[in-house]
Design a protein around this motif. Sequence first.
Motif, PDB file in Angstrom:
ATOM      1  N   LEU A 120     -56.491   1.784  41.330  1.00 19.63           N
ATOM      2  CA  LEU A 120     -55.973   1.806  42.700  1.00 19.63           C
ATOM      3  C   LEU A 120     -54.956   2.933  42.878  1.00 19.63           C
ATOM      4  O   LEU A 120     -54.934   3.599  43.918  1.00 19.63           O
ATOM      5  N   ARG A 121     -54.125   3.144  41.862  1.00 21.25           N
ATOM      6  CA  ARG A 121     -53.118   4.199  41.949  1.00 21.25           C
ATOM      7  C   ARG A 121     -53.772   5.570  42.101  1.00 21.25           C
ATOM      8  O   ARG A 121     -53.382   6.385  42.948  1.00 21.25           O
ATOM      9  N   VAL A 122     -54.797   5.824  41.290  1.00 19.59           N
ATOM     10  CA  VAL A 122     -55.496   7.108  41.352  1.00 19.59           C
ATOM     11  C   VAL A 122     -56.239   7.243  42.680  1.00 19.59           C
ATOM     12  O   VAL A 122     -56.215   8.295  43.321  1.00 19.59           O
ATOM     13  N   ALA A 123     -56.908   6.146  43.097  1.00 20.06           N
ATOM     14  CA  ALA A 123     -57.649   6.192  44.358  1.00 20.06           C
ATOM     15  C   ALA A 123     -56.707   6.415  45.540  1.00 20.06           C
ATOM     16  O   ALA A 123     -57.029   7.148  46.484  1.00 20.06           O
ATOM     17  N   PHE A 124     -55.540   5.788  45.492  1.00 18.29           N
ATOM     18  CA  PHE A 124     -54.557   5.935  46.571  1.00 18.29           C
ATOM     19  C   PHE A 124     -54.062   7.372  46.646  1.00 18.29           C
ATOM     20  O   PHE A 124     -54.009   7.967  47.732  1.00 18.29           O
ATOM     21  N   PHE A 125     -53.720   7.938  45.489  1.00 14.63           N
ATOM     22  CA  PHE A 125     -53.236   9.320  45.469  1.00 14.63           C
ATOM     23  C   PHE A 125     -54.330  10.282  45.925  1.00 14.63           C
ATOM     24  O   PHE A 125     -54.066  11.229  46.675  1.00 14.63           O
ATOM     25  N   ASP A 126     -55.555  10.021  45.480  1.00 15.65           N
ATOM     26  CA  ASP A 126     -56.667  10.883  45.877  1.00 15.65           C
ATOM     27  C   ASP A 126     -56.896  10.811  47.390  1.00 15.65           C
ATOM     28  O   ASP A 126     -57.155  11.831  48.036  1.00 15.65           O
ATOM     29  N   LYS A 127     -56.767   9.613  47.956  1.00 15.04           N
ATOM     30  CA  LYS A 127     -56.952   9.475  49.402  1.00 15.04           C
ATOM     31  C   LYS A 127     -55.873  10.232  50.169  1.00 15.04           C
ATOM     32  O   LYS A 127     -56.151  10.858  51.202  1.00 15.04           O
ATOM     33  N   LEU A 128     -54.641  10.204  49.658  1.00 11.96           N
ATOM     34  CA  LEU A 128     -53.577  10.950  50.325  1.00 11.96           C
ATOM     35  C   LEU A 128     -53.870  12.440  50.337  1.00 11.96           C
ATOM     36  O   LEU A 128     -53.480  13.153  51.271  1.00 11.96           O
ATOM     37  N   ASP A 143     -42.930   5.197  53.604  1.00 10.91           N
ATOM     38  CA  ASP A 143     -43.841   4.055  53.708  1.00 10.91           C
ATOM     39  C   ASP A 143     -45.030   4.226  52.771  1.00 10.91           C
ATOM     40  O   ASP A 143     -45.457   3.277  52.109  1.00 10.91           O
ATOM     41  N   LEU A 144     -45.560   5.436  52.686  1.00 14.81           N
ATOM     42  CA  LEU A 144     -46.697   5.687  51.796  1.00 14.81           C
ATOM     43  C   LEU A 144     -46.300   5.514  50.340  1.00 14.81           C
ATOM     44  O   LEU A 144     -47.077   4.978  49.531  1.00 14.81           O
ATOM     45  N   ILE A 145     -45.094   5.953  49.978  1.00 14.52           N
ATOM     46  CA  ILE A 145     -44.619   5.776  48.607  1.00 14.52           C
ATOM     47  C   ILE A 145     -44.475   4.295  48.295  1.00 14.52           C
ATOM     48  O   ILE A 145     -44.858   3.829  47.215  1.00 14.52           O
ATOM     49  N   ALA A 146     -43.927   3.529  49.237  1.00 15.24           N
ATOM     50  CA  ALA A 146     -43.769   2.090  49.022  1.00 15.24           C
ATOM     51  C   ALA A 146     -45.120   1.412  48.846  1.00 15.24           C
ATOM     52  O   ALA A 146     -45.276   0.514  48.003  1.00 15.24           O
ATOM     53  N   ARG A 147     -46.101   1.823  49.613  1.00 22.07           N
ATOM     54  CA  ARG A 147     -47.440   1.235  49.464  1.00 22.07           C
ATOM     55  C   ARG A 147     -48.035   1.566  48.102  1.00 22.07           C
ATOM     56  O   ARG A 147     -48.650   0.705  47.453  1.00 22.07           O
ATOM     57  N   GLY A 148     -47.885   2.812  47.689  1.00 23.41           N
ATOM     58  CA  GLY A 148     -48.479   3.230  46.427  1.00 23.41           C
ATOM     59  C   GLY A 148     -47.759   2.720  45.202  1.00 23.41           C
ATOM     60  O   GLY A 148     -48.320   2.766  44.102  1.00 23.41           O
ATOM     61  N   LEU A 152     -48.691  -1.951  45.304  1.00 20.93           N
ATOM     62  CA  LEU A 152     -49.652  -1.962  44.207  1.00 20.93           C
ATOM     63  C   LEU A 152     -49.235  -2.959  43.130  1.00 20.93           C
ATOM     64  O   LEU A 152     -50.075  -3.616  42.519  1.00 20.93           O
ATOM     65  N   GLU A 153     -47.928  -3.086  42.888  1.00 25.11           N
ATOM     66  CA  GLU A 153     -47.450  -4.072  41.921  1.00 25.11           C
ATOM     67  C   GLU A 153     -47.749  -5.490  42.396  1.00 25.11           C
ATOM     68  O   GLU A 153     -48.035  -6.379  41.592  1.00 25.11           O
ATOM     69  N   GLY A 154     -47.652  -5.719  43.706  1.00 17.74           N
ATOM     70  CA  GLY A 154     -47.994  -7.038  44.230  1.00 17.74           C
ATOM     71  C   GLY A 154     -49.447  -7.390  43.992  1.00 17.74           C
ATOM     72  O   GLY A 154     -49.785  -8.538  43.659  1.00 17.74           O
ATOM     73  N   PHE A 339     -55.230  -1.139  51.432  1.00 13.20           N
ATOM     74  CA  PHE A 339     -56.575  -0.859  51.924  1.00 13.20           C
ATOM     75  C   PHE A 339     -56.556  -0.164  53.284  1.00 13.20           C
ATOM     76  O   PHE A 339     -57.521   0.490  53.654  1.00 13.20           O
ATOM     77  N   GLU A 340     -55.467  -0.348  54.048  1.00 19.65           N
ATOM     78  CA  GLU A 340     -55.352   0.408  55.306  1.00 19.65           C
ATOM     79  C   GLU A 340     -55.410   1.905  55.039  1.00 19.65           C
ATOM     80  O   GLU A 340     -56.011   2.666  55.804  1.00 19.65           O
ATOM     81  N   VAL A 341     -54.767   2.327  53.955  1.00 18.83           N
ATOM     82  CA  VAL A 341     -54.788   3.748  53.589  1.00 18.83           C
ATOM     83  C   VAL A 341     -56.113   4.111  52.927  1.00 18.83           C
ATOM     84  O   VAL A 341     -56.738   5.125  53.262  1.00 18.83           O
ATOM     85  N   LEU A 342     -56.555   3.285  51.988  1.00 16.32           N
ATOM     86  CA  LEU A 342     -57.789   3.597  51.254  1.00 16.32           C
ATOM     87  C   LEU A 342     -59.010   3.629  52.173  1.00 16.32           C
ATOM     88  O   LEU A 342     -59.969   4.353  51.902  1.00 16.32           O
ATOM     89  N   ASP A 343     -58.983   2.849  53.244  1.00 17.64           N
ATOM     90  CA  ASP A 343     -60.125   2.797  54.166  1.00 17.64           C
ATOM     91  C   ASP A 343     -60.025   3.823  55.288  1.00 17.64           C
ATOM     92  O   ASP A 343     -60.956   3.961  56.080  1.00 17.64           O
ATOM     93  N   ALA A 344     -58.883   4.504  55.383  1.00 19.66           N
ATOM     94  CA  ALA A 344     -58.715   5.494  56.458  1.00 19.66           C
ATOM     95  C   ALA A 344     -59.677   6.665  56.246  1.00 19.66           C
ATOM     96  O   ALA A 344     -59.825   7.178  55.131  1.00 19.66           O
ATOM     97  N   ALA A 345     -60.349   7.050  57.301  1.00 19.24           N
ATOM     98  CA  ALA A 345     -61.293   8.168  57.226  1.00 19.24           C
ATOM     99  C   ALA A 345     -60.587   9.452  57.621  1.00 19.24           C
ATOM    100  O   ALA A 345     -59.929   9.502  58.664  1.00 19.24           O
ATOM    101  N   PRO A 346     -60.691  10.517  56.811  1.00 21.48           N
ATOM    102  CA  PRO A 346     -60.074  11.796  57.186  1.00 21.48           C
ATOM    103  C   PRO A 346     -60.645  12.305  58.502  1.00 21.48           C
ATOM    104  O   PRO A 346     -61.860  12.273  58.722  1.00 21.48           O
TER     105      PRO A 346
END
Length: 622
Positions: A120-128, A143-148, A152-154, A339-346
């Motif tokens: 998830l960490r790699v996928a999140f960074f890649d999506k950013l 906010d993005l740092i807190a999500r990542g 992610l720890e939660g 998932f709000e970030v991971l599902d966001a379409a560029p």
Amino acid sequence: MHNRARLPTDFAELGIRNTIDVRAMPRVLRRLVALALRYPWHCLLAVAAALGAAIFNLVTPRLLGRAVDQALHAAQGGVAGHALSVTALLIVGACALRGTLTGLQGYLGENIAQRVGRDLRVAFFDKLQQLSFSYHDSAHSGDLIARGMLDLEGVRGFLESGLLRVITLVLLLGVGAWRLLGVDVRLGLLALSFVPFVVWRAARMGFLLRLSWQRLQQLMSDLTLGMEENLQGVRVVRAFASQAFELAKFDRASDLALRLSKLRITIRMRAMSLMNLSHYVSMGLVLYAGGHRIAAGTMTVGTLTEFLTFISILNQPVRQIGMIVNSSARAAGAGTRLFEVLDAAPAVRDAPGATPLQAVHGAVRFEHVDFRYPGSERNALTDIDLELRPGEILGIVGPPGSGKSTLAHLIPRFYDVTAGRITIAGRDIRAVTLESLRDRIALVQQETFLFDTSVHDNVAYAEPWAEEENVVEAATTAQIHEHVAQLAQGYGTRVGERGVALSGGQRQRLSIARALVADPDILILDDSTAAVDAATEQLVRAAVRRAAHDKATILIAHRLGSLMHADEIVVLDQGRIVERGTHAQLLAAGGMYAALWALQHPADAGAVPDAAPRTTAQGATA
């Protein structure tokens, strides 16, 4: 669909709304489980360990009950020494295996959680990295740092413990209830009477905790953003002696987070206390009813011991329902934000069938281009029609907000045009891959950014495998080599966070060197020498002109003297081209450009000098 419940008055005071989307929780948890199932062997072994630990947990009460009956039989003169020894060894073996399997379950659970967390960490960074500028324009970095990080720890906590605990609990309740009800229905119902109450309290606690987690996650985002802004703007804070104000602001947010944490603890402890009370009430009822059965001779002491032992064993897993619901609530809220970030379409991405852009030998054309920023009610650019050939220099000037930087950002497709099109060598840039397009373009932006690494690595960032001589050549062209050579470690000197060890002008020249080392086909300099003194700027401009003699070059500047030798200069105002021509032609026209020139060069006001000759890519003198 929303679920509502009466909440403590403190919730409203802490800004927590009493509505949640109850459909989100199973949807998010299913996705998390699917991520864990990417490691099938680890999951299979973890589930097997959980089942094995549960089975040995179920065996222990029966063995203890048998041991009690055997001990009473021996005390009454029967011969049960050997059988009692065997039972004792079985109890020790069952407890040892249960402990071993429980430890293995915990190890595998954490292993799976860490693997999913990494994915998830790699996928999140890649999506950013993929998301377009328009997304980052509206998203807070804090906010993005807190999500990542925090969210992610939660998620990881649920996969580490909550998921496997569900398996153990279901098996203990299912098989244990079957065993107890099979021995004595009434006593079995008394033994299990605390379970429905615990489940109800745990469910309510989970609902309240989920609401508080949502609010706490938002508070953590705000705190992260505040700390990030304060660290980045520490010089402004110190310059205006605003440390006390910033501390008070941060303290208010921290105090709110603390109060929310206290409320969460209160909710959890109150629920756990009531669940413990129900457990001991159930045990007391079983002891009372079982004692009467023993007195009546319809039940043995060993059977009552089995019932009481099972209730004691079941107490911990059932109490963990609260922990399971808590971790599930946290994972649902955290997973939703992830998932709000991971599902966001560029907004800007490769079109189907896009092909790479090869080396550019043709013109860059803007064909009646309009552009409007997302959410804006008016165009930032309107009807832009331009052409720039290799070896030519296009100058762009205009008042702040006229669309100069916006025009520059459209060429590498940081944004897509609203109408019209941009072509390079006759190809619409939307029909080529983003990677190949941006490989052929170097953009030096107004705000320079340097990484906290060496001068060499910052210059070579666009071309990591560049030879040392190429790095030095680019730095020389950007008029920064002499300064770097005087540093203690030369090109190995670290520049500090965001290049803090360098002046503004030095950072800009390093950014120009970074653009040149990649040898782009299209070079865009967006007011890239604003912090450089006029004399050094002229040296930089002259060196860049020589280095970029065969490239299509766009110069955006407020100092009109930087644009004098451009092949064409366009003047933008409110997103439109209001004037275009050479330096001499624009001065002669007496329009906006001439007025700006008069402001910057009052001594030359009214004069119409000829532009100094320059050598073109073909060697002719203009």
